[in-house]
Design a protein around this motif. Structure first.
Motif, PDB file in Angstrom:
ATOM      1  N   UNK A  44       0.818  -1.216   0.000  1.00  0.00           N
ATOM      2  CA  UNK A  44       0.000   0.000   0.000  1.00  0.00           C
ATOM      3  C   UNK A  44       0.850   1.263   0.000  1.00  0.00           C
ATOM      4  N   UNK A  45       2.175   1.095  -0.175  1.00  0.00           N
ATOM      5  CA  UNK A  45       3.113   2.232  -0.256  1.00  0.00           C
ATOM      6  C   UNK A  45       3.065   3.119   0.986  1.00  0.00           C
ATOM      7  N   UNK A  46       2.906   2.486   2.131  1.00  0.00           N
ATOM      8  CA  UNK A  46       2.915   3.241   3.384  1.00  0.00           C
ATOM      9  C   UNK A  46       4.361   3.555   3.760  1.00  0.00           C
ATOM     10  N   UNK A  47       4.605   4.783   4.180  1.00  0.00           N
ATOM     11  CA  UNK A  47       5.948   5.199   4.581  1.00  0.00           C
ATOM     12  C   UNK A  47       6.481   4.293   5.687  1.00  0.00           C
ATOM     13  N   UNK A  48       7.793   4.047   5.654  1.00  0.00           N
ATOM     14  CA  UNK A  48       8.404   3.183   6.666  1.00  0.00           C
ATOM     15  C   UNK A  48       8.231   3.742   8.070  1.00  0.00           C
ATOM     16  N   UNK A  49       8.112   5.068   8.187  1.00  0.00           N
ATOM     17  CA  UNK A  49       7.905   5.670   9.506  1.00  0.00           C
ATOM     18  C   UNK A  49       6.543   5.263  10.070  1.00  0.00           C
ATOM     19  N   UNK A  50       5.516   5.326   9.209  1.00  0.00           N
ATOM     20  CA  UNK A  50       4.174   4.938   9.644  1.00  0.00           C
ATOM     21  C   UNK A  50       4.057   3.432   9.803  1.00  0.00           C
ATOM     22  N   UNK A  51       4.876   2.694   9.077  1.00  0.00           N
ATOM     23  CA  UNK A  51       4.831   1.237   9.201  1.00  0.00           C
ATOM     24  C   UNK A  51       5.141   0.804  10.624  1.00  0.00           C
ATOM     25  N   UNK A  52       6.123   1.442  11.236  1.00  0.00           N
ATOM     26  CA  UNK A  52       6.476   1.100  12.613  1.00  0.00           C
ATOM     27  C   UNK A  52       5.307   1.350  13.556  1.00  0.00           C
ATOM     28  N   UNK A  53       4.628   2.476  13.354  1.00  0.00           N
ATOM     29  CA  UNK A  53       3.475   2.801  14.199  1.00  0.00           C
ATOM     30  C   UNK A  53       2.360   1.773  13.997  1.00  0.00           C
ATOM     31  N   UNK A  54       2.051   1.489  12.733  1.00  0.00           N
ATOM     32  CA  UNK A  54       0.959   0.567  12.424  1.00  0.00           C
ATOM     33  C   UNK A  54       1.246  -0.831  12.943  1.00  0.00           C
ATOM     34  N   UNK A  55       2.477  -1.299  12.773  1.00  0.00           N
ATOM     35  CA  UNK A  55       2.833  -2.637  13.234  1.00  0.00           C
ATOM     36  C   UNK A  55       2.703  -2.734  14.753  1.00  0.00           C
ATOM     37  N   UNK A  56       3.183  -1.722  15.456  1.00  0.00           N
ATOM     38  CA  UNK A  56       3.071  -1.716  16.913  1.00  0.00           C
ATOM     39  C   UNK A  56       1.630  -1.761  17.380  1.00  0.00           C
ATOM     40  N   UNK A  57       0.755  -0.976  16.730  1.00  0.00           N
ATOM     41  CA  UNK A  57      -0.642  -0.931  17.130  1.00  0.00           C
ATOM     42  C   UNK A  57      -1.367  -2.248  16.846  1.00  0.00           C
ATOM     43  N   UNK A  58      -1.100  -2.829  15.695  1.00  0.00           N
ATOM     44  CA  UNK A  58      -1.761  -4.094  15.354  1.00  0.00           C
ATOM     45  C   UNK A  58      -1.280  -5.216  16.265  1.00  0.00           C
ATOM     46  N   UNK A  59       0.013  -5.236  16.561  1.00  0.00           N
ATOM     47  CA  UNK A  59       0.546  -6.240  17.483  1.00  0.00           C
ATOM     48  C   UNK A  59      -0.100  -6.094  18.856  1.00  0.00           C
ATOM     49  N   UNK A  60      -0.225  -4.853  19.323  1.00  0.00           N
ATOM     50  CA  UNK A  60      -0.854  -4.603  20.613  1.00  0.00           C
ATOM     51  C   UNK A  60      -2.311  -5.062  20.615  1.00  0.00           C
ATOM     52  N   UNK A  61      -3.031  -4.780  19.527  1.00  0.00           N
ATOM     53  CA  UNK A  61      -4.434  -5.187  19.430  1.00  0.00           C
ATOM     54  C   UNK A  61      -4.567  -6.706  19.432  1.00  0.00           C
ATOM     55  N   UNK A  62      -3.694  -7.402  18.694  1.00  0.00           N
ATOM     56  CA  UNK A  62      -3.756  -8.862  18.646  1.00  0.00           C
ATOM     57  C   UNK A  62      -3.440  -9.463  20.009  1.00  0.00           C
ATOM     58  N   UNK A  63      -2.436  -8.897  20.689  1.00  0.00           N
ATOM     59  CA  UNK A  63      -2.079  -9.400  22.019  1.00  0.00           C
ATOM     60  C   UNK A  63      -3.210  -9.157  23.013  1.00  0.00           C
ATOM     61  N   UNK A  64      -3.872  -7.990  22.907  1.00  0.00           N
ATOM     62  CA  UNK A  64      -4.999  -7.692  23.798  1.00  0.00           C
ATOM     63  C   UNK A  64      -6.160  -8.654  23.558  1.00  0.00           C
ATOM     64  N   UNK A  65      -6.426  -8.959  22.288  1.00  0.00           N
ATOM     65  CA  UNK A  65      -7.495  -9.901  21.952  1.00  0.00           C
ATOM     66  C   UNK A  65      -7.199 -11.272  22.544  1.00  0.00           C
ATOM     67  N   UNK A  66      -5.947 -11.711  22.432  1.00  0.00           N
ATOM     68  CA  UNK A  66      -5.576 -13.002  22.995  1.00  0.00           C
ATOM     69  C   UNK A  66      -5.676 -12.996  24.512  1.00  0.00           C
ATOM     70  N   UNK A  67      -5.273 -11.887  25.142  1.00  0.00           N
ATOM     71  CA  UNK A  67      -5.341 -11.781  26.597  1.00  0.00           C
ATOM     72  C   UNK A  67      -6.778 -11.824  27.095  1.00  0.00           C
ATOM     73  N   UNK A  68      -7.667 -11.101  26.398  1.00  0.00           N
ATOM     74  CA  UNK A  68      -9.078 -11.129  26.780  1.00  0.00           C
ATOM     75  C   UNK A  68      -9.681 -12.531  26.603  1.00  0.00           C
ATOM     76  N   UNK A  69      -9.259 -13.199  25.547  1.00  0.00           N
ATOM     77  CA  UNK A  69      -9.739 -14.557  25.322  1.00  0.00           C
ATOM     78  C   UNK A  69      -9.296 -15.498  26.415  1.00  0.00           C
TER      79      UNK A  69
END
Length: 332
Positions: free
Chosen positions: A302-327
């Motif tokens: 999607x041609x996302x800047x590498x700077x934003x990639x770090x932010x997006x990856x961190x947020x998605x990882x956090x969301x996935x970990x939170x989903x697993x924790x709630x489960x």
């Protein structure tokens, strides 16, 4: 005199507990498929280039070194330790094996075996310092992370080592049974590691050491040996990952995998392994690796800047970990 000692049905209870534990872990693995599947659907809608044979193969090939390193790290974390040196061990294996095969004309099969031996030696050194000198694994492997990276830079003079034998580079470009050769290493090695962890007495010892070290000591579990072996396995897996990276790049590089440890720890945690030890599965880690590799691939498409990639990856990882924790809380 009548004895009042009670006999407990340990094998039966242990078997039931083990089956219950395995079911719970399989259930967590299945739950992790939800964010992975959702992400694939979203990326397929956003970019038509995502769901193609070439791109899926690219995701898997790029994820292969991370999968191997994270699988080894899973055992270490389940045992209650941590190995921060896997990325630097990969760099040392890459630089050293490439140097042997080019400057010293070592036959490439022997160079590969020496590379694996270097990974094992690094793991054994980490394990020995941690278990026999009682240096916390975090501190020990943090120091080794810097030391190994420095050694890789010294022996390579800080440059990529070119001129690798054709047998090494062909492994990355040749298909075997329809799949790139480099994919067969994790496909074969990781299930074996998963079997060892889930179906052998050594695997039970790993869980026992990480779950309750004092109780494991009382039960006669060889704690030092178990910790030494898991750190050695982590070094071996880093050796495999370093050699795969070398084959893919076509050069020996002292700067590969500089940020890999962050992705590896994230994959392990997302996969359901507790950083406090005693809980985890190789299968969950593999799904965590696929999730992270998919995120990176989708953002690039999607041609996302590498700077934003770090932010997006961190947020998605956090969301996935939170989903697993709630489960997991709902399971309790």
């Amino acid at each position: 005199m009548v004895s009042t000692t009670k006999t407990t049905a340990t094998p039966k209870h242990t078997g039931v507990a083990a089956r219950t534990l395995r079911w719970g872990q399989h259930h967590r693995d299945l739950r992790l498929l939800i964010p992975v599947a959702a992400l694939w659907v979203i990326l397929t809608i956003l970019t038509p280039r995502f769901l193609t044979t070439a791109n899926i193969t690219n995701i898997l090939v790029n994820a292969a070194p991370l999968a191997l390193a994270a699988a080894g790290l899973t055992l270490v974390i389940i045992a209650g330790d941590l190995d921060l040196s896997v990325g630097s061990a990969m760099a040392l294996v890459s630089a050293a094996s490439a140097l042997l095969m080019t400057a010293y004309r070592v036959p490439w099969p022997l160079g590969v075996l020496i590379g694996l031996a270097i990974g094992v030696a690094v793991g054994m050194l980490n394990g020995s310092l941690t278990t026999f000198l009682n240096i916390p694994s975090f501190i020990c492997t943090l120091a080794m992370m810097s030391t190994l990276r420095g050694l890789a830079l010294v022996i390579s003079d800080g440059r990529a080592i070119t001129g690798l034998p054709r047998g090494v580079t062909a492994f990355a470009t040749t298909n075997v049974l329809g799949f790139p050769g480099v994919l067969w290493i994790p496909v074969i090695v990781i299930p074996v590691l998963g079997f060892v962890l889930s179906r052998t007495s050594f695997g039970l010892n790993v869980y026992a050491v990480g779950g309750n070290r004092e109780a494991a000591k009382i039960a006669g579990v060889p704690i030092r040996r178990t910790r030494l072996v898991v750190l050695t396995i982590s070094g071996l897996m880093a050796g495999f990952a370093g050699l795969i990276s070398t084959a893919r790049l076509g050069v020996g590089s002292p700067i590969i995998a500089e940020d890999l440890i962050l992705d590896a720890i994230a994959a392990v945690v997302i996969g359901g392994t507790s950083l406090f030890g005693g809980v985890g599965r190789i299968g969950g880690t593999v799904l965590g690796v696929i999730l992270i590799a998919t995120i990176r691939n989708g953002l690039v498409l999607m041609d996302v800047s590498s700077f934003y990639q770090r932010v997006a990856i961190g947020l998605v990882i956090l969301a996935a970990a939170a989903l697993d924790s709630l489960g997991r809380k709902s399971d309790e």
